[in-house]
Design an enzyme around this catalytic site. Structure first.
Site, short mmCIF file in Angstrom:
data_model
loop_
_atom_site.label_atom_id
_atom_site.label_comp_id
_atom_site.label_asym_id
_atom_site.label_seq_id
_atom_site.Cartn_x
_atom_site.Cartn_y
_atom_site.Cartn_z
N SER A 62 -10.03 -0.91 6.80
CA SER A 62 -9.42 -0.74 5.48
C SER A 62 -8.69 -1.94 4.91
O SER A 62 -8.30 -1.93 3.75
CB SER A 62 -8.46 0.44 5.49
OG SER A 62 -9.20 1.62 5.38
N LYS B 174 0.85 -1.20 0.00
CA LYS B 174 0.00 0.00 0.00
C LYS B 174 0.88 1.25 0.00
O LYS B 174 1.95 1.25 0.63
CB LYS B 174 -0.89 -0.04 1.26
CG LYS B 174 -1.95 1.04 1.33
CD LYS B 174 -2.84 0.84 2.55
CE LYS B 174 -3.95 1.87 2.65
NZ LYS B 174 -4.87 1.61 3.80
N SER C 233 -9.83 1.56 2.68
CA SER C 233 -8.93 2.36 1.87
C SER C 233 -7.88 1.54 1.12
O SER C 233 -7.32 2.02 0.15
CB SER C 233 -8.23 3.40 2.75
OG SER C 233 -7.40 2.77 3.71
N1 GLN Z 1 -13.23 3.66 6.00
C1 GLN Z 1 -12.74 4.09 7.27
C2 GLN Z 1 -12.44 5.54 7.20
O1 GLN Z 1 -12.74 6.14 6.26
C3 GLN Z 1 -11.55 3.28 7.66
C4 GLN Z 1 -10.33 3.67 6.95
C5 GLN Z 1 -9.14 2.86 7.35
O2 GLN Z 1 -9.26 1.81 7.97
N2 GLN Z 1 -7.99 3.38 7.00
O3 GLN Z 1 -11.88 6.11 8.09
#
Ligand code: GLN
Length: 496
Positions: free
Chosen positions: A181, A82, A157
């Site tokens: 994410s 990532k 994400s």
């Molecule tokens: N979707 C969640 C957010 O927008 C989690 C994101 C993540 O785990 N980085 O914060």
């Protein structure tokens, strides 16, 4: 040429040992595969050809000297990271214009451990900007497409990490999970996806979002590959004081089955508004099959879990606001030219460098931590955190693992969810686990009857008992089969 990204770690290593192919050939074919398949998927932001060949050369040398073991437990495995993970000499953009030109001067511990274990780094993967989002639609460099249906999001994400595995471009990738994410994109793209207990994996060199919530973990198509990766990743790192001295073998009980295990089902999760019937019926089916396989199914309550999203969207933005303060054009990040004073430069650079969702989180965090407001939101959110953690602790007196949906629905279409609050609700099943700190993972259990898209069961383990969820996942894998490469990308196809 074989589609190495569709192979398991064991298959690749067998081929290397039998001299059916060299690590250099793995690198060559995998890079070619990325070049063709990624035109459709857009999982990669940067391809690291030189690094891939250098890593392959090290593996081939070890094999030539008769010592594959010396090349490491992930020798010859095509991997990718990532883009919030530093890898020396590559861009680490966090999918943001703010860091578009940033080149890492060092390597994150998690990345280093994978490369030291013999992994062949193919490149850096797309994500929501600074990991804010659930769809990769907030990436400043355009979204990633779901390999199961290119008109749909891969989740987020870590959408690029999930899609790269689902499209057979990499055997294994790393993502990070602050509120879901890793698990939610794993569920949308049909891959095994593990968020370990907080503290199992070092976060050193991973761009911080919510320091008390962030954790790194693998995407893979098999449970064993995910467990082998956990073995390489886990353990104490002097450079991250939250990392723990974890020495367990995550593959140790994969073959034990679930007979005698107590698996929890949470009414608050199964009866939640917003859970689609096709997901509910698949989870119910998986629960039935685990029971048939000998598990004892026990109902456990998590009475405060309904407050998890509210608490997370206080704690997360507050921590993000602090962590993102360093991107001010002086210490790090894009510098907007032509300002007469420093204040103007800060303002201009942050206004232009960050996208809309990042600005929303920063402003929210700034407001929530301001005098007078702090007591009303941040403090109660921390109290809710204590209550949710206590709920899980109580539940684990009765069970060894919990099964729940990973996401309330299957992958949605690009643009389908435009309201930020609605987007935040896509994490309703994953967030409480980051709040409590224990491990959770997505395990693919086939496709939905209505959508034909992947559905995942979320397995949630007690803190530092991540091996429990891997054991249940391995049992589900025996029942449902290994997670396939998305049909349009199977057998070397590239999205036809
Ligand atoms: N979707 C969640 C957010 O927008 C989690 C994101 C993540 O785990 N980085 O914060």
């Amino acid at each position: 040429m074989a589609a190495f990204g569709s192979m398991s770690i064991a298959q690749i290593q067998q081929g290397l040992t039998n001299k059916e192919f060299s690590a250099r050939e793995v690198a060559e074919a995998s890079l070619a595969r990325v070049a063709s398949a990624d035109e459709k998927v857009h999982a990669f932001l940067e391809v690291t050809e030189d690094l891939a060949y250098r890593a392959a050369a090290r593996v081939d040398e070890a094999i030539a000297s008769g010592n594959l073991a010396a090349a490491g437990p992930l020798a010859g495995v095509p991997v990718a990271f990532k883009d919030n993970m530093n890898l020396e000499g590559t861009h680490t953009t966090c999918s943001s214009h703010m860091l578009e030109d940033y080149v890492s001067p060092y390597t994150a511990t998690c990345v280093k451990r994978i490369i030291d274990a013999g992994g062949i780094p193919l490149g850096k993967l797309n994500m929501d900007e600074f990991a804010f989002g659930s769809s990769t639609e907030t990436s400043a460099f355009g979204p990633t497409c779901n390999p199961w249906d290119l008109s749909r999001v891969p989740g987020g994400s870590s959408g690029g990490s999930a899609a790269a595995v689902a499209a057979g471009m990499a055997t294994m990738t790393l993502g990070s999970d602050t509120g879901g994410s890793i698990r939610q994109p794993g569920s949308f793209c049909g891959t095994v996806a593990v968020k370990p207990t907080y503290g199992v994996v070092s976060r050193y060199g991973v761009v911080a979002f919510g320091s008390s919530l962030d954790q790194v973990g693998p995407f893979a198509r098999t449970v064993r590959d995910a467990a082998l990766t956990m073995n390489a990743l886990a353990g104490r790192d002097q450079l991250d004081c939250t990392s723990q001295n974890v020495t367990c073998d995550f593959t140790a009980n994969l073959d034990q089955g679930v007979a005698g295990m107590r698996i929890g089902v949470v009414p608050e999760f199964m009866n939640a508004a917003g859970l689609t019937p096709e997901v509910k019926s698949k989870i119910d089916e998986a629960i039935g099959k685990l029971q048939d396989a000998g598990a004892e199914i026990v109902e456990v309550a998590l009475p405060n879990v309904h407050a998890a999203i509210s608490a997370y969207y206080v704690l997360g933005p507050c921590e993000a606001f602090s962590n993102l303060a360093r991107f001010d054009s002086v210490r790090y990040g894009y510098c907007d030219p032509g300002h007469k004073d420093l204040g103007g430069q800060y303002e201009g650079s942050r206004a232009k460098g960050f996208g809309e969702e990042a600005r929303r989180r920063i402003m929210l965090g700034s407001y929530l931590l301001s005098a007078g407001v702090y007591d009303k939101y941040y403090y109660p959110a921390q109290q809710v955190r204590t209550l949710i953690t206590a709920d899980y602790t109580a539940a684990y007196e009765k069970v060894d693992c919990i099964i729940a949906p990973c996401a309330p629905r299957t992958a949605f279409k690009f643009g389908e969810i435009s309201d930020p609050t609605e987007m935040y609700l896509s994490d309703m099943y994953t967030i409480s686990i980051n709040i409590a700190g224990n491990g959770g993972m997505n395990m693919p259990i086939g496709v939905g009857a209505d959508s034909g898209l992947p559905i995942g069961a979320q397995l949630i383990a007690p803190a530092f008992k991540d091996e429990n969820m891997l054991r249940v996942a391995a049992a589900l894998e025996k029942i449902y089969g290994e997670a396939p490469v998305a049909p349009a990308f199977a057998d070397g196809k590239v999205g036809e």
